[in-house]
Scaffold this motif. Structure first.
Motif, PDB file in Angstrom:
ATOM      1  N   ASP A 167     -22.698 174.992  56.235  1.00  0.00           N
ATOM      2  CA  ASP A 167     -23.183 174.450  57.575  1.00  0.00           C
ATOM      3  C   ASP A 167     -23.650 175.875  58.452  1.00  0.00           C
ATOM      4  O   ASP A 167     -23.949 175.511  59.424  1.00  0.00           O
ATOM      5  CB  ASP A 167     -22.011 173.755  58.230  1.00  0.00           C
ATOM      6  N   ASP A 168     -23.469 176.834  57.946  1.00  0.00           N
ATOM      7  CA  ASP A 168     -23.863 178.184  58.516  1.00  0.00           C
ATOM      8  C   ASP A 168     -23.074 178.216  59.782  1.00  0.00           C
ATOM      9  O   ASP A 168     -23.355 178.355  61.027  1.00  0.00           O
ATOM     10  CB  ASP A 168     -25.409 178.079  59.048  1.00  0.00           C
ATOM     11  N   ASP A 169     -21.689 177.962  59.591  1.00  0.00           N
ATOM     12  CA  ASP A 169     -20.857 177.914  60.692  1.00  0.00           C
ATOM     13  C   ASP A 169     -19.899 178.945  60.810  1.00  0.00           C
ATOM     14  O   ASP A 169     -18.877 179.356  60.168  1.00  0.00           O
ATOM     15  CB  ASP A 169     -20.012 176.647  60.767  1.00  0.00           C
ATOM     16  N   LEU A 170     -20.422 180.200  61.562  1.00  0.00           N
ATOM     17  CA  LEU A 170     -19.587 181.273  61.712  1.00  0.00           C
ATOM     18  C   LEU A 170     -18.283 181.140  62.157  1.00  0.00           C
ATOM     19  O   LEU A 170     -17.223 181.849  61.659  1.00  0.00           O
ATOM     20  CB  LEU A 170     -20.408 182.560  62.371  1.00  0.00           C
ATOM     21  N   THR A 171     -18.084 180.498  63.184  1.00  0.00           N
ATOM     22  CA  THR A 171     -16.554 180.054  63.892  1.00  0.00           C
ATOM     23  C   THR A 171     -15.600 179.752  62.720  1.00  0.00           C
ATOM     24  O   THR A 171     -14.593 179.987  62.608  1.00  0.00           O
ATOM     25  CB  THR A 171     -16.886 179.135  65.147  1.00  0.00           C
ATOM     26  N   ARG A 172     -16.358 178.734  61.894  1.00  0.00           N
ATOM     27  CA  ARG A 172     -15.351 178.418  60.827  1.00  0.00           C
ATOM     28  C   ARG A 172     -15.035 179.153  59.843  1.00  0.00           C
ATOM     29  O   ARG A 172     -13.838 179.364  59.347  1.00  0.00           O
ATOM     30  CB  ARG A 172     -16.106 177.123  60.325  1.00  0.00           C
ATOM     31  N   GLN A 173     -16.017 179.976  59.586  1.00  0.00           N
ATOM     32  CA  GLN A 173     -15.851 181.213  58.619  1.00  0.00           C
ATOM     33  C   GLN A 173     -14.550 181.999  59.044  1.00  0.00           C
ATOM     34  O   GLN A 173     -13.628 182.588  58.565  1.00  0.00           O
ATOM     35  CB  GLN A 173     -17.198 182.290  58.246  1.00  0.00           C
ATOM     36  N   LEU A 174     -14.520 182.498  60.244  1.00  0.00           N
ATOM     37  CA  LEU A 174     -13.640 183.509  60.990  1.00  0.00           C
ATOM     38  C   LEU A 174     -12.297 182.852  61.015  1.00  0.00           C
ATOM     39  O   LEU A 174     -11.055 183.352  60.779  1.00  0.00           O
ATOM     40  CB  LEU A 174     -14.044 183.936  62.457  1.00  0.00           C
TER      41      LEU A 174
END
Length: 258
Positions: free
Chosen positions: A206-213
């Motif tokens: 989903d290209d979700d940086l917040t969720r990656q972190l």
């Protein structure tokens, strides 16, 4: 007591309680009954340390394992194969492929062959391949459906297997990647160390940086510092440097060989 400690370590590892697994493994390693059986004493400790990413500690404890295993007549046991394979994995994460090959040969001799091929061996090999950004090869190593290898991947390794298979599918661009992530969630529900890779894989889709972190923080909370560092590397941008530094701190920075 020694048998109970070993069973406790394996069971809590299988459900993602990595800190508890290391605690039980440490007690097993220090049990006086195993003072002259260092290969059995350190078997679960090597596995739990390796999955936590404690590279330097694994290399130190592997010397005890190898010396005792050789003096025992190079026994073959259900618990010894994963221990040797975990040492091979750490060498792989460090980029020392010759040392990894040596320990893979030990793993082949120390444990059941099919468990190494389809169970713990597939998990450890996939971790190395993903570390070196070879998602296609990792997916190939985990190609069988979980139901096909359940006999060998069950108990400790099933959650790791399905989570890594889903993540490799995402990184390799497999057309069923999203479906595999969703399917894996129902298998690993309640396992913090196996859920975090799925969250990370979903975030990459989903290209979700917040969720990656958030996944990196979840790995930290679960005591899996290696995967936390790798998550930062996958996040890229301003987070990659922190991930690289964390790997170096764990003794997993690439080493010069040859």
């Amino acid at each position: 007591m020694a048998d109970a400690l070993a069973m406790a370590a394996g069971n809590v590892l299988g459900v993602g309680e990595l800190r508890q697994a290391r605690g039980w493994s440490r007690q097993l390693a220090e049990h006086p009954l195993l003072a002259e059986a260092g290969h059995h004493a350190t078997s679960w400790l090597l596995v739990t340390e390796a999955l936590a990413g404690q590279g330097d500690q694994v290399l130190t404890d592997s010397a005890t394992f190898l010396d005792a295993w050789e003096h025992s007549g190079r026994q073959r046991s259900f618990v010894l194969g994963p221990a040797a394979a975990s040492v091979a994995m750490i060498h792989g994460l460090r980029g020392d492929h010759d040392a990894r090959a040596t320990w893979l040969a030990i793993a082949d001799r120390a444990g059941p062959v099919l468990h190494h091929r389809h169970g713990h061996g597939a998990v450890f090999d996939a971790l190395v391949l993903l570390h070196h950004e070879d998602a296609d090869a990792a997916l190939g190593r985990l190609a069988p459906e979980p139901e096909q290898v359940w006999k060998w991947a069950c108990w400790v390794w099933l959650h790791w297997y399905v989570a890594l298979r889903a993540e490799a599918s995402v990184l390799a661009g497999h057309p069923d990647a999203r479906a595999r992530v969703d399917a894996a969630r129902s298998v690993v529900a309640g396992n913090p160390v196996a859920t975090a890779p799925l969250d990370r894989a979903q975030a990459l889709l989903d290209d979700d940086l917040t969720r990656q972190l958030a996944a990196a923080r979840a790995f930290d909370a679960a005591g899996c510092r290696y995967q936390s560092a790798r998550t930062l590397l996958l996040a890229g941008s301003g987070h990659a440097a922190a991930g690289t530094a964390a790997l170096a701190d764990l003794g997993l920075a690439p080493v010069a060989v040859g």
